[in-house]
Design an enzyme around this catalytic site. Structure first.
Site, PDB file in Angstrom:
ATOM      1  N   LEU A   7       0.706  -1.239  -0.193  1.00 36.00           N
ATOM      2  CA  LEU A   7      -0.056   0.055  -0.006  1.00 36.00           C
ATOM      3  C   LEU A   7       0.787   1.284   0.170  1.00 36.00           C
ATOM      4  CD1 LEU A   7      -2.725  -1.215   2.533  1.00 36.00           C
ATOM      5  CD2 LEU A   7      -2.776  -1.422   0.050  1.00 36.00           C
ATOM      6  N   HIS A   8       1.923   1.074  -1.041  1.00 37.16           N
ATOM      7  CA  HIS A   8       2.627   2.411  -0.798  1.00 37.16           C
ATOM      8  C   HIS A   8       2.836   2.830  -2.423  1.00 37.16           C
ATOM      9  CE1 HIS A   8       5.093   0.341   2.494  1.00 37.16           C
ATOM     10  NE2 HIS A   8       3.801   0.978   2.873  1.00 37.16           N
ATOM     11  N   PRO A   9       1.500   3.183  -3.076  1.00 40.25           N
ATOM     12  CA  PRO A   9       1.653   3.772  -4.355  1.00 40.25           C
ATOM     13  C   PRO A   9       2.224   5.127  -4.468  1.00 40.25           C
ATOM     14  CG  PRO A   9      -0.703   3.863  -3.676  1.00 40.25           C
ATOM     15  CD  PRO A   9       0.479   3.231  -2.625  1.00 40.25           C
TER      16      PRO A   9
END
Length: 567
Positions: A481-483
């Protein structure tokens, strides 16, 4: 009721222009709203598409409840990637916060700056010299209030209160002992002098409650008469006169509204900032014209350069009743909730209390693997494998050379853009994945875990060869969850750059800015909440025309060689 009144105030169209309209009340948007409205002469409006983060909402504010919002339509925009060609064509689920505070209201609350050399790499890019670590460190310190106290590397009076650890249970102690046994170092603070090593982690929590960006930055200043927040306000497009941004059109309920502004700041994150820019006519010409969108500014880098961290869970059964598994039982939840009301018990922590940063090969200058250790075998959605007590580590490469895209499919702002990450698409990425699993197994096989190790559950002993490992990663890996990086900073001479690093203004436009994880030129080697907030802090000074904080050249650890520490 004061907060409700502040959030509802001025729901109609505005005749008088705002000085700043911030599109997105997530992590960066909350910090900017605080800093830009500190001058009472600046009228600031925040438009947030999600709902407010009610104080009574236990699923937001209870740290251990983080598995509930993810996947819920009430808290999560529920993105999915396009079929990933190197992941057996499967779609990878991607949670994004649908509430004030954005993803900081539903994330794992792990606070990691990244390695100082991440930012030195940014600063080594022509035009980004003012974004090296020395220039970023003062803003990291300005935003922090580390409850253990500040020092030359850490802040102690900022809005983001940070708890550390405690990581004192038997399984956490085993993890911290296993690192040195495996030939790796220990470190006292991954956000301080030395990131590399095994350590207790910081959490953006205070007194057993999540401290989101909204709670840290926005709620304390909601009584400012020059600040208004509108939730459930979906931005349709930015309004232009020529190439100057002059306002925003948005939808709230069944009505479409317009607001005029001297400056518009996009803070929608790595998916929504490029989406809004493209909807508004800022992007790659052929793509926009194919959808019938008039081109306001040709900026082909919008939606390009997408980066992320992919991760897997390596899980072991535990032979002793020392994991957190019993607390996952449904019948215990009312009692755990009652304890939490007094800021005690297993619900008052995120359980990501320790981990490590290590190097997996001889070629990297600083850690390319991140580990989060958990004293329970469980997934983000709350599901757990059969077998009772267990423990696990989350692991994945930190600065993969994989690049993806974010592209709108239509002119409908409610339709999610097409997101493709291209996970596992390069030889280097696949090689580092094999190293990641072998390094993890090496650590978990150390004597510190011998009293507890009931055998590997996932991926399991049947996964051993390089190709078996990659097949398992293709089937089982999830996003961390690190876009990021889809509107990267860079000079106008770089055709893929979107944002001017000295002003935060979108290239070839006036009065239009972008400030969030999308502007990172390259993803940092850790959870990205902390660097996103640092960017917002520094961007506030740049947008306001303030003199930036002077660089801080405090020395940090740099490995004397790039050799592997594994035996």
């Amino acid at each position: 009721m004061k907060m409700l009144d502040r959030l509802r105030r001025g729901a109609g169209d505005d005749d008088r222009p705002w000085d700043y309209v911030i599109v997105g009340g997530g992590s960066a948007g909350c910090a900017l709203a605080n800093r830009l409205s500190a001058d009472p002469s600046n009228r600031v409006l925040v438009l947030e598409a999600g709902r407010t983060d009610w104080k009574w909402d236990v699923f937001i504010h209870m740290p251990a409840a983080l598995t509930f919002p993810i996947g819920s339509r009430f808290y999560d925009w529920k993105y999915e990637s396009e079929p990933e060609p190197h992941m057996n064509g499967r779609r990878v689920y991607h949670a994004r916060g649908k509430v004030l505070g954005g993803s900081s209201s539903i994330n794992g609350m792990i606070f990691q700056r990244g390695n100082p050399m991440d930012f030195d790499k940014w600063g080594a890019t022509p035009g980004l010299e003012q974004w090296d670590y020395a220039h970023c460190l003062p803003y990291f310190k300005r935003m922090e209030h580390r409850l253990l106290g500040g020092d030359a590397w850490r802040g102690d009076d900022g809005p983001l209160q940070l708890e550390t650890g405690p990581a004192s249970t038997p399984l956490f102690r085993a993890w911290l002992e296993a690192g040195p046994q495996a030939g790796f170092a220990s470190t006292s603070d991954v956000n301080g002098f030395r990131q590399e090593g095994f350590a207790v982690f910081d959490k953006n929590m205070t007194r057993g409650r999540r401290l989101s960006a909204a709670r840290a930055y926005l709620h304390p200043v909601l009584d400012r008469p020059n600040l208004t927040v509108r939730t459930l306000a979906q931005a349709n497009k930015i309004l232009f006169e020529g190439n100057r941004a002059v306002g925003v059109e948005y939808r709230r309920g069944r009505r479409t509204h317009t607001v005029r502004a001297s400056n518009v700041v996009c803070c929608g994150g790595a998916f929504n900032t490029p989406q809004l820019l493209q909807l508004s006519g800022v992007g790659e010409r052929d793509h926009l014209e194919s959808l019938g969108i008039d081109v306001v500014a040709e900026v082909p880098g919008v939606g390009e350069n997408l980066q992320d961290h992919l991760e897997v869970y390596v899980q072991h059964a535990c032979t002793q009743p020392v994991s957190m598994q019993p607390y996952n039982a449904t019948w215990r939840r009312p009692f755990i909730g009652l304890q939490w009301l007094f800021r005690r018990g297993p619900a008052a922590t995120n359980h990501f209390e320790a981990g490590a940063f290590v190097r997996s090969n001889d070629d990297v200058e600083y850690p390319n693997l991140m580990f989060h250790f958990l004293p329970i075998a469980i997934r983000y959605d709350g599901s757990s494998p059969e077998g009772g007590h267990g423990y696990q580590v989350h692991v994945g490469p930190m600065y993969s050379d994989v690049r993806g895209t974010v592209k709108i499919r239509s002119t409908d702002p409610r339709e999610h853009p097409a997101v493709r990450f291209n996970y596992l698409s390069t030889e280097d990425d696949r090689r580092e994945w094999i190293e990641a699993i072998r390094t993890t197994r090496h650590i978990l096989s150390q004597p510190a875990f011998a009293p507890y190790d009931g055998g590997e559950i996932s991926p399991g002993p049947s996964v051993e060869t390089d190709e078996e490992i990659l097949d398992w990663v293709r089937r089982d890996a999830e996003t961390a969850l690190h876009p990021s990086c889809t509107a990267k900073m860079g000079p106008v001479s770089d055709p893929m750059a979107v944002v001017d690093p000295d002003t935060m203004q979108v290239h070839h436009t006036e009065g239009l800015y972008a400030v969030d994880a999308s502007v990172m030129p390259a993803v940092s080697n850790g959870n990205i909440y902390a660097p996103t907030m640092m960017i917002a802090e520094r961007a506030a000074d740049l947008i306001l025309g303030n003199e930036p904080l002077p660089p801080d050249h405090t020395e940090v650890y740099r490995a004397p060689d790039a050799g592997r520490y594994m035996s």
